[in-house]
Design a protein around this motif. Structure first.
Motif, PDB file in Angstrom:
ATOM      1  N   TRP A  20      -9.213   1.313  -2.472  1.00 49.92           N
ATOM      2  CA  TRP A  20     -10.251   0.283  -2.401  1.00 49.92           C
ATOM      3  C   TRP A  20     -11.513   0.759  -3.107  1.00 49.92           C
ATOM      4  O   TRP A  20     -12.150  -0.006  -3.840  1.00 49.92           O
ATOM      5  CB  TRP A  20     -10.546  -0.072  -0.946  1.00 49.92           C
ATOM      6  CG  TRP A  20     -11.657  -1.066  -0.753  1.00 49.92           C
ATOM      7  CD1 TRP A  20     -11.568  -2.430  -0.810  1.00 49.92           C
ATOM      8  CD2 TRP A  20     -13.027  -0.769  -0.473  1.00 49.92           C
ATOM      9  NE1 TRP A  20     -12.801  -3.006  -0.583  1.00 49.92           N
ATOM     10  CE2 TRP A  20     -13.706  -2.010  -0.371  1.00 49.92           C
ATOM     11  CE3 TRP A  20     -13.743   0.412  -0.291  1.00 49.92           C
ATOM     12  CZ2 TRP A  20     -15.073  -2.083  -0.102  1.00 49.92           C
ATOM     13  CZ3 TRP A  20     -15.106   0.338  -0.029  1.00 49.92           C
ATOM     14  CH2 TRP A  20     -15.757  -0.908   0.065  1.00 49.92           C
ATOM     15  N   LEU A  61      -6.086 -10.061  -2.676  1.00 54.03           N
ATOM     16  CA  LEU A  61      -7.217 -10.056  -3.610  1.00 54.03           C
ATOM     17  C   LEU A  61      -7.218 -11.325  -4.469  1.00 54.03           C
ATOM     18  O   LEU A  61      -8.275 -11.916  -4.713  1.00 54.03           O
ATOM     19  CB  LEU A  61      -7.168  -8.817  -4.499  1.00 54.03           C
ATOM     20  CG  LEU A  61      -7.512  -7.492  -3.818  1.00 54.03           C
ATOM     21  CD1 LEU A  61      -7.175  -6.321  -4.732  1.00 54.03           C
ATOM     22  CD2 LEU A  61      -8.980  -7.445  -3.394  1.00 54.03           C
ATOM     23  N   MET A  63       0.848  -1.173   0.000  1.00 53.23           N
ATOM     24  CA  MET A  63       0.000   0.000   0.000  1.00 53.23           C
ATOM     25  C   MET A  63       0.891   1.232   0.000  1.00 53.23           C
ATOM     26  O   MET A  63       1.995   1.210   0.509  1.00 53.23           O
ATOM     27  CB  MET A  63      -0.902  -0.013   1.223  1.00 53.23           C
ATOM     28  CG  MET A  63      -1.786  -1.245   1.265  1.00 53.23           C
ATOM     29  SD  MET A  63      -2.913  -1.260   2.639  1.00 53.23           S
ATOM     30  CE  MET A  63      -4.142  -0.157   2.023  1.00 53.23           C
ATOM     31  N   ASP A 112      -0.871   4.261  -4.545  1.00 57.98           N
ATOM     32  CA  ASP A 112      -1.658   3.118  -4.085  1.00 57.98           C
ATOM     33  C   ASP A 112      -2.664   2.723  -5.149  1.00 57.98           C
ATOM     34  O   ASP A 112      -3.457   3.554  -5.597  1.00 57.98           O
ATOM     35  CB  ASP A 112      -2.376   3.467  -2.775  1.00 57.98           C
ATOM     36  CG  ASP A 112      -2.867   2.240  -2.026  1.00 57.98           C
ATOM     37  OD1 ASP A 112      -2.354   1.138  -2.268  1.00 57.98           O
ATOM     38  OD2 ASP A 112      -3.769   2.390  -1.176  1.00 57.98           O
ATOM     39  N   GLU A 147      -1.900  -5.980  -0.895  1.00 55.35           N
ATOM     40  CA  GLU A 147      -3.330  -6.147  -1.130  1.00 55.35           C
ATOM     41  C   GLU A 147      -3.610  -6.930  -2.408  1.00 55.35           C
ATOM     42  O   GLU A 147      -4.612  -7.640  -2.509  1.00 55.35           O
ATOM     43  CB  GLU A 147      -4.064  -4.803  -1.146  1.00 55.35           C
ATOM     44  CG  GLU A 147      -3.737  -3.891  -2.299  1.00 55.35           C
ATOM     45  CD  GLU A 147      -2.568  -2.982  -2.027  1.00 55.35           C
ATOM     46  OE1 GLU A 147      -2.246  -2.173  -2.914  1.00 55.35           O
ATOM     47  OE2 GLU A 147      -1.949  -3.075  -0.943  1.00 55.35           O
ATOM     48  N   ASP A 148      -2.704  -6.828  -3.383  1.00 52.41           N
ATOM     49  CA  ASP A 148      -2.890  -7.586  -4.619  1.00 52.41           C
ATOM     50  C   ASP A 148      -2.777  -9.095  -4.365  1.00 52.41           C
ATOM     51  O   ASP A 148      -3.527  -9.893  -4.937  1.00 52.41           O
ATOM     52  CB  ASP A 148      -1.875  -7.147  -5.675  1.00 52.41           C
ATOM     53  CG  ASP A 148      -1.911  -5.642  -5.923  1.00 52.41           C
ATOM     54  OD1 ASP A 148      -2.998  -5.048  -5.808  1.00 52.41           O
ATOM     55  OD2 ASP A 148      -0.859  -5.065  -6.217  1.00 52.41           O
ATOM     56  N   TRP A 176      -5.148  -0.794  -5.963  1.00 55.63           N
ATOM     57  CA  TRP A 176      -5.571  -2.161  -5.693  1.00 55.63           C
ATOM     58  C   TRP A 176      -5.954  -2.811  -7.021  1.00 55.63           C
ATOM     59  O   TRP A 176      -6.765  -2.266  -7.777  1.00 55.63           O
ATOM     60  CB  TRP A 176      -6.770  -2.176  -4.751  1.00 55.63           C
ATOM     61  CG  TRP A 176      -6.438  -1.856  -3.324  1.00 55.63           C
ATOM     62  CD1 TRP A 176      -5.539  -0.929  -2.881  1.00 55.63           C
ATOM     63  CD2 TRP A 176      -7.011  -2.446  -2.171  1.00 55.63           C
ATOM     64  NE1 TRP A 176      -5.512  -0.909  -1.516  1.00 55.63           N
ATOM     65  CE2 TRP A 176      -6.417  -1.831  -1.042  1.00 55.63           C
ATOM     66  CE3 TRP A 176      -7.969  -3.432  -1.963  1.00 55.63           C
ATOM     67  CZ2 TRP A 176      -6.752  -2.178   0.253  1.00 55.63           C
ATOM     68  CZ3 TRP A 176      -8.310  -3.772  -0.663  1.00 55.63           C
ATOM     69  CH2 TRP A 176      -7.701  -3.149   0.425  1.00 55.63           C
ATOM     70  N   ASP A 216       3.414  -0.292  -5.531  1.00 56.54           N
ATOM     71  CA  ASP A 216       2.590   0.334  -6.562  1.00 56.54           C
ATOM     72  C   ASP A 216       3.342   1.458  -7.266  1.00 56.54           C
ATOM     73  O   ASP A 216       3.169   1.670  -8.466  1.00 56.54           O
ATOM     74  CB  ASP A 216       1.298   0.880  -5.945  1.00 56.54           C
ATOM     75  CG  ASP A 216       0.334  -0.228  -5.554  1.00 56.54           C
ATOM     76  OD1 ASP A 216       0.336  -1.279  -6.222  1.00 56.54           O
ATOM     77  OD2 ASP A 216      -0.416  -0.047  -4.586  1.00 56.54           O
ATOM     78  N   PHE A 246     -10.974   0.422  -6.710  1.00 56.37           N
ATOM     79  CA  PHE A 246     -11.032  -0.997  -7.061  1.00 56.37           C
ATOM     80  C   PHE A 246     -12.483  -1.458  -7.173  1.00 56.37           C
ATOM     81  O   PHE A 246     -12.846  -2.199  -8.101  1.00 56.37           O
ATOM     82  CB  PHE A 246     -10.290  -1.829  -6.021  1.00 56.37           C
ATOM     83  CG  PHE A 246     -10.433  -3.305  -6.196  1.00 56.37           C
ATOM     84  CD1 PHE A 246      -9.695  -3.976  -7.160  1.00 56.37           C
ATOM     85  CD2 PHE A 246     -11.293  -4.036  -5.392  1.00 56.37           C
ATOM     86  CE1 PHE A 246      -9.819  -5.349  -7.333  1.00 56.37           C
ATOM     87  CE2 PHE A 246     -11.432  -5.400  -5.553  1.00 56.37           C
ATOM     88  CZ  PHE A 246     -10.694  -6.062  -6.531  1.00 56.37           C
TER      89      PHE A 246
END
Length: 198
Positions: free
Chosen positions: A37, A109, A1, A92, A105-106, A94, A84, A40
Motif C-alpha cells: 500500500w 482499487l 495479497m 504483493d 485489492e486491485d 497494489w 501478484d 502504491f
C-alpha cells in the motif's frame, strides 16, 4: 495479497485481541500499513491523500445502493483473478488492473476509482483488510454510510453489510490522516469504528 504479507499481518494479529465479524473489536491505536500500500501511495499519491472537507459517511439512498451494486458487479465480472506472484512475479503489488487482471485489492482499487469518478467522496471509501472465511488474508472496499458500513468484494456480486460477510475485520485506511487504523466496534454493531490514530 501476497503470502509473505499475510505472514507479517498474522504477527500483528497476535498482538490484537479477538476481532469478530459480529459486534466489532475494541482497538485504540493506529495500525501499520501494508508495504505494498505504501508503494502504491508513492505511485498514486492522490489515492492516499485525505481531504477532511469531504464527509466520512454518506447517506444511503436507493441511488447509492444501485450505484454500488452496479460497480461491484461490473468490476467483478470484467476482471480475471490472478495472484501478484503469477501476474507480476512479486509477492504483493497494489495496482490498477489496467490489463484486465488482478487480485483482491486491485479489484477494490478499481471500484473505488469508478465510484470517485461517479462523484462519491474518496474519504468515505476505505480499503480494508480482513481474514476471510478460510482464515486467509483478503482486501475489500468499505463504503461508510449513515446506515452502516457496506462491503464491496470480488468474492460476491452482492453488496453486504459488514456483519453479514463472515469476515474477521482487522484494519482499514484512516479517514483522518494518511495511514491505517485498527477497527473497533460500536455499540449498535452497524459500522466498523476506527481508532483516531493514523
Amino acid at each position: 495479497m501476497g503470502r509473505r504479507t499475510w505472514i507479517v499481518l498474522a504477527w500483528f494479529l497476535s498482538a490484537a485481541s479477538s476481532v469478530n465479524a459480529g459486534p466489532h473489536l475494541f482497538r485504540h491505536d493506529e495500525a501499520p500499513p501494508l508495504p505494498a500500500w505504501v508503494e502504491f501511495c508513492h505511485r498514486n499519491p492522490d489515492e492516499c491523500t485525505i481531504d477532511l472537507r469531504q464527509p466520512e459517511m454518506i447517506p444511503l439512498t436507493d441511488g447509492l445502493s444501485a450505484l454500488l451494486s452496479s460497480v461491484n458487479v461490473s468490476v467483478n465480472r470484467s476482471l480475471i483473478p490472478v495472484t501478484d506472484q503469477d501476474h507480476w512475479g512479486v509477492v504483493d503489488l497494489w495496482s490498477y488492473p489496467t490489463d484486465g487482471m488482478g487480485d483482491c485489492e486491485d479489484y477494490q482499487l478499481l471500484k473505488r476509482k469508478m465510484l470517485v469518478e461517479a462523484g462519491l467522496p474518496r474519504r468515505a471509501l476505505r480499503m480494508t483488510v480482513v481474514l476471510d472465511e478460510n482464515g486467509e488474508g483478503h482486501a475489500v472496499l468499505t463504503v461508510r454510510t449513515n446506515r452502516g458500513d457496506l462491503i464491496l468484494d470480488n468474492k460476491t456480486d452482492n453488496v453486504l453489510e459488514w456483519s453479514r460477510t463472515n469476515y474477521r475485520y482487522i484494519k482499514r485506511e484512516s479517514a483522518e490522516a494518511t495511514g491505517w487504523v485498527y477497527l473497533t466496534p460500536d455499540p449498535a454493531g452497524t459500522s466498523l469504528t476506527a481508532s483516531s490514530g493514523q
